[in-house]
Structures are given as C-alpha cells and as structure tokens.
Design a protein around this motif. Structure first.
Motif, mmCIF file in Angstrom:
data_model
loop_
_atom_site.group_PDB
_atom_site.id
_atom_site.type_symbol
_atom_site.label_atom_id
_atom_site.label_comp_id
_atom_site.label_asym_id
_atom_site.label_seq_id
_atom_site.Cartn_x
_atom_site.Cartn_y
_atom_site.Cartn_z
ATOM 1 N N THR A 105 10.134 -3.458 -9.061
ATOM 2 C CA THR A 105 11.067 -3.343 -7.935
ATOM 3 C C THR A 105 10.349 -3.567 -6.610
ATOM 4 O O THR A 105 10.870 -4.234 -5.701
ATOM 5 C CB THR A 105 11.722 -1.956 -7.946
ATOM 6 N N LEU A 106 9.149 -3.038 -6.480
ATOM 7 C CA LEU A 106 8.369 -3.219 -5.253
ATOM 8 C C LEU A 106 8.038 -4.693 -5.022
ATOM 9 O O LEU A 106 8.176 -5.204 -3.898
ATOM 10 C CB LEU A 106 7.097 -2.388 -5.325
ATOM 11 N N VAL A 107 7.609 -5.377 -6.078
ATOM 12 C CA VAL A 107 7.275 -6.801 -5.944
ATOM 13 C C VAL A 107 8.497 -7.609 -5.546
ATOM 14 O O VAL A 107 8.442 -8.479 -4.661
ATOM 15 C CB VAL A 107 6.672 -7.325 -7.263
ATOM 16 N N LEU A 108 9.628 -7.340 -6.179
ATOM 17 C CA LEU A 108 10.859 -8.062 -5.833
ATOM 18 C C LEU A 108 11.270 -7.779 -4.385
ATOM 19 O O LEU A 108 11.760 -8.677 -3.679
ATOM 20 C CB LEU A 108 11.980 -7.663 -6.792
ATOM 21 N N GLY A 109 11.067 -6.537 -3.927
ATOM 22 C CA GLY A 109 11.396 -6.212 -2.546
ATOM 23 C C GLY A 109 10.527 -6.966 -1.556
ATOM 24 O O GLY A 109 11.013 -7.452 -0.533
ATOM 25 N N ILE A 110 9.240 -7.075 -1.857
ATOM 26 C CA ILE A 110 8.338 -7.821 -0.973
ATOM 27 C C ILE A 110 8.697 -9.303 -0.962
ATOM 28 O O ILE A 110 8.688 -9.955 0.097
ATOM 29 C CB ILE A 110 6.879 -7.601 -1.419
ATOM 30 N N LEU A 111 9.029 -9.859 -2.128
ATOM 31 C CA LEU A 111 9.442 -11.264 -2.183
ATOM 32 C C LEU A 111 10.711 -11.486 -1.373
ATOM 33 O O LEU A 111 10.866 -12.502 -0.684
ATOM 34 C CB LEU A 111 9.657 -11.685 -3.640
ATOM 35 N N GLY A 112 11.643 -10.517 -1.457
ATOM 36 C CA GLY A 112 12.869 -10.626 -0.665
ATOM 37 C C GLY A 112 12.589 -10.579 0.822
ATOM 38 O O GLY A 112 13.253 -11.243 1.622
ATOM 39 N N TYR A 113 11.594 -9.797 1.231
ATOM 40 C CA TYR A 113 11.215 -9.724 2.647
ATOM 41 C C TYR A 113 10.718 -11.073 3.154
ATOM 42 O O TYR A 113 10.941 -11.434 4.310
ATOM 43 C CB TYR A 113 10.146 -8.657 2.832
ATOM 44 N N PHE A 114 10.054 -11.842 2.303
ATOM 45 C CA PHE A 114 9.577 -13.167 2.676
ATOM 46 C C PHE A 114 10.680 -14.211 2.604
ATOM 47 O O PHE A 114 10.443 -15.389 2.866
ATOM 48 C CB PHE A 114 8.422 -13.595 1.772
ATOM 49 N N GLY A 115 11.887 -13.807 2.229
ATOM 50 C CA GLY A 115 12.997 -14.747 2.184
ATOM 51 C C GLY A 115 13.148 -15.461 0.868
ATOM 52 O O GLY A 115 13.956 -16.378 0.737
ATOM 53 N N ILE A 116 12.378 -15.057 -0.139
ATOM 54 C CA ILE A 116 12.501 -15.667 -1.458
ATOM 55 C C ILE A 116 13.680 -15.036 -2.175
ATOM 56 O O ILE A 116 13.774 -13.811 -2.285
ATOM 57 C CB ILE A 116 11.211 -15.467 -2.279
ATOM 58 N N GLN A 117 14.607 -15.855 -2.638
ATOM 59 C CA GLN A 117 15.783 -15.353 -3.329
ATOM 60 C C GLN A 117 15.380 -14.782 -4.687
ATOM 61 O O GLN A 117 14.888 -15.510 -5.549
ATOM 62 C CB GLN A 117 16.815 -16.479 -3.510
ATOM 63 N N THR A 118 15.577 -13.483 -4.832
ATOM 64 C CA THR A 118 15.174 -12.840 -6.095
ATOM 65 C C THR A 118 16.039 -13.290 -7.264
ATOM 66 O O THR A 118 15.593 -13.285 -8.405
ATOM 67 C CB THR A 118 15.261 -11.317 -5.957
ATOM 68 N N THR A 119 17.278 -13.708 -6.957
ATOM 69 C CA THR A 119 18.122 -14.219 -8.051
ATOM 70 C C THR A 119 17.548 -15.513 -8.603
ATOM 71 O O THR A 119 17.504 -15.727 -9.821
ATOM 72 C CB THR A 119 19.549 -14.443 -7.554
ATOM 73 N N ILE A 170 0.832 -1.207 0.000
ATOM 74 C CA ILE A 170 0.000 0.000 0.000
ATOM 75 C C ILE A 170 0.867 1.256 0.000
ATOM 76 O O ILE A 170 0.665 2.176 -0.803
ATOM 77 C CB ILE A 170 -0.950 -0.008 1.212
ATOM 78 N N VAL A 171 1.849 1.278 0.910
ATOM 79 C CA VAL A 171 2.727 2.450 0.991
ATOM 80 C C VAL A 171 3.554 2.591 -0.287
ATOM 81 O O VAL A 171 3.735 3.694 -0.810
ATOM 82 C CB VAL A 171 3.642 2.352 2.225
ATOM 83 N N GLY A 172 4.042 1.441 -0.795
ATOM 84 C CA GLY A 172 4.852 1.477 -2.012
ATOM 85 C C GLY A 172 4.066 1.990 -3.205
ATOM 86 O O GLY A 172 4.566 2.809 -3.987
ATOM 87 N N ARG A 173 2.832 1.525 -3.343
ATOM 88 C CA ARG A 173 1.995 1.990 -4.452
ATOM 89 C C ARG A 173 1.704 3.488 -4.327
ATOM 90 O O ARG A 173 1.691 4.213 -5.322
ATOM 91 C CB ARG A 173 0.689 1.197 -4.470
ATOM 92 N N TRP A 174 1.489 3.939 -3.075
ATOM 93 C CA TRP A 174 1.242 5.371 -2.871
ATOM 94 C C TRP A 174 2.470 6.191 -3.248
ATOM 95 O O TRP A 174 2.363 7.229 -3.910
ATOM 96 C CB TRP A 174 0.857 5.618 -1.420
ATOM 97 N N LEU A 175 3.647 5.709 -2.821
ATOM 98 C CA LEU A 175 4.879 6.426 -3.139
ATOM 99 C C LEU A 175 5.133 6.439 -4.650
ATOM 100 O O LEU A 175 5.572 7.459 -5.204
ATOM 101 C CB LEU A 175 6.068 5.773 -2.412
ATOM 102 N N ILE A 176 4.851 5.314 -5.322
ATOM 103 C CA ILE A 176 5.035 5.269 -6.776
ATOM 104 C C ILE A 176 4.117 6.276 -7.453
ATOM 105 O O ILE A 176 4.523 6.989 -8.370
ATOM 106 C CB ILE A 176 4.777 3.840 -7.299
ATOM 107 N N GLY A 177 2.866 6.330 -6.986
ATOM 108 C CA GLY A 177 1.935 7.308 -7.552
ATOM 109 C C GLY A 177 2.419 8.736 -7.366
ATOM 110 O O GLY A 177 2.322 9.566 -8.272
ATOM 111 N N ARG A 178 2.985 9.027 -6.182
ATOM 112 C CA ARG A 178 3.502 10.362 -5.926
ATOM 113 C C ARG A 178 4.706 10.670 -6.810
ATOM 114 O O ARG A 178 4.836 11.781 -7.334
ATOM 115 C CB ARG A 178 3.898 10.494 -4.449
#
Length: 272
Positions: free
Chosen positions: A71-85, A30-38
């Motif tokens: 970038t936001l989606v990859l960041g959230i996946l990284g937060y869950f411990g999913i290796q983005t590589t 939610i915050v990321g989408r708001w920041l992207i919109g801004r």
C-alpha cells in the motif's frame, strides 16, 4: 535568446519540482516504514497480552507488514502521478509470464497457511522438518526458520516442510534417551541391571514417569548388552544423554568389571 532563457527556466522549474517530489517520496517512505513498524509492534504486543499463539502472531504480522508495504509503494507511485490502475494491469500481464516462477512461492504460502491451521508445531518446539533438526524460531509466509543445535539459522521452505515427514520432539511431555552398555562375558547381567537402575535414578532431570528402562537387550560373542533408557523433557535431552554415558562408565569402574573384549575359541584337532 528568449528560447534559451525559456528552456533554462523550464528545466530549473522541472528539476526543482522533481527534486521536491523525490525528497517527499523519501520522507513518505521513511515515515511510512516507521509507522508500519509501530503498527506491527502494537498488534503483536496486543496479541501477546491476550496469550495468542506466538506462531500465529508472527505469521499474521508478516501478512500485515507485506500488505502495508505494498500500500505504501502504491501511494508513493500515485504521488508521482503514476496511475496505480495501469500499474496493477501491467502487473497482471507480467504475472502471466512469471506465474511459473511464482508457483513455488505460492505453494510455500499455501503450505504455511495449512500449517498455521493444523499446527503440527509452534514457535519454540524442537522439530525435524524437511530433513533439518532444530528449534522453531518463526513460521514465515514462505519459509520456517529453525535454529539447529550447532547454532546455525536455517530456513526451510513451507512447501518442503509440509510435504515431508514432520517430527515434533516437544509435543509430548518427555522423550526417551537410548543408550547401551556392552558387558564382558564374566559380568552378571542381573547385577549390572540393578546397578544401572540405581545410577540412572540419580541423574538430574530424569523423569520418574515413565520410569527409566534398563533391560537385557542382547547377547554377542563379547558378552551381554544392556539397554539403558531414561526419559526426560526435550530441553534436557543432551544433558541426560551425556550424564547417562558417564553413569554407565562410573558404574563399570566402581564395580571393577573387566573391559569387554572379543574372545576367540581355538579348537586343536589332533593329527590322525
């Protein structure tokens, strides 16, 4: 008993941690989408202040928005411990399989980039592209959005738009309105031309340069055909179109011309 208690403790701890992560991910989204919109709004406002072409502004805004969302989606996946590589490697493998399905999308993206550079039209122009006529509302990454004269939003793929004939009715200062007037055989065409010229000159938004063209176009069995061709800006095209029709009808009524009707010639051949 201890095993059951340990399992309950483990499950409660795991569920609690998972719930916290899910809530955090939702908050990040939610915050990321708001920041992207801004960010997009600030970027487009800055480009508008510097008189950047609206077509370029919206196109770059779409590119930046997609990049930031990925970038936001990859960041959230990284937060869950999913290796983005690993995720990227998986996408690369899947990409080979779905490459054919994406080929059309990539073609639309490339066509959009070419149109952005060549600028055959811009936002606000009245055009015909891909067989659709309307006002350009947006040149997107993969498609161009038009608003047709009957108020229907239509999206044309950039690949189809770029590969097909493009007619831009707004690129020139004025465009010509083509109308014709069928006269009866008894009407003097030269007098009619003079009357039509005077009437068309009184129509609002008709350009004086080039001047309206009123000429003797053709002859047929009914009589003469007069072409009436005023010029106007494309924003006033339909107003001038209909006003020209009304001017033709009004001139004919005021002059008292007979209605143009087909005439038949009968030859009587006497019997031998």
């Amino acid at each position: 008993m201890m095993d059951m208690q340990s399992m309950q403790t483990f499950l409660s701890t795991t569920v609690s941690d998972l719930a916290v992560k899910i809530l955090a991910a939702v908050a990040f989204w939610i915050v990321g989408r708001w920041l992207i919109g801004r960010v997009i709004a600030v970027m487009q406002a800055a480009m508008n202040r510097n008189a950047v072409d609206p077509t370029l502004t919206k196109y770059l805004g779409s590119i930046v928005a997609i990049t930031l969302n990925i970038t936001l989606v990859l960041g959230i996946l990284g937060y869950f411990g999913i290796q983005t590589t690993s995720f990227a490697a998986m996408l690369a493998g899947v990409g080979v399989a779905i490459g054919a399905a994406w080929s059309g999308m990539l073609g639309n993206f490339a066509a959009g980039a070419f149109m952005l550079v060549l600028q055959p039209f811009k936002v606000g122009d009245f055009v015909t592209i891909g067989g659709v006529t309307g006002t350009v509302r947006e040149l997107g990454l993969f498609g161009t959005t038009l608003l047709t004269p009957d108020n229907v939003q239509t999206i044309v793929g950039n690949g189809k738009a770029f590969s097909d004939t493009i007619q831009n009715f707004s690129s020139m200062p004025v465009r010509r309105v083509d109308r014709t007037a069928q006269l009866a055989g008894s009407v003097d065409p030269l007098d009619a031309i003079a009357r039509f010229k005077a009437a068309v000159a009184q129509i609002p938004n008709v350009a004086t340069s080039p001047a309206p063209e009123v000429n003797l176009l053709d002859f047929n069995l009914v009589g003469c055909v007069i072409s009436v061709r005023p010029y106007t800006h494309t924003d006033h095209y339909w107003q001038v179109y209909f006003d020209t029709n009304e001017a033709i009808a009004r001139v004919a009524k005021e002059a008292g011309w007979p209605a143009p009707t087909p005439s038949a010639i009968h030859h009587i051949v006497p019997a031998a």
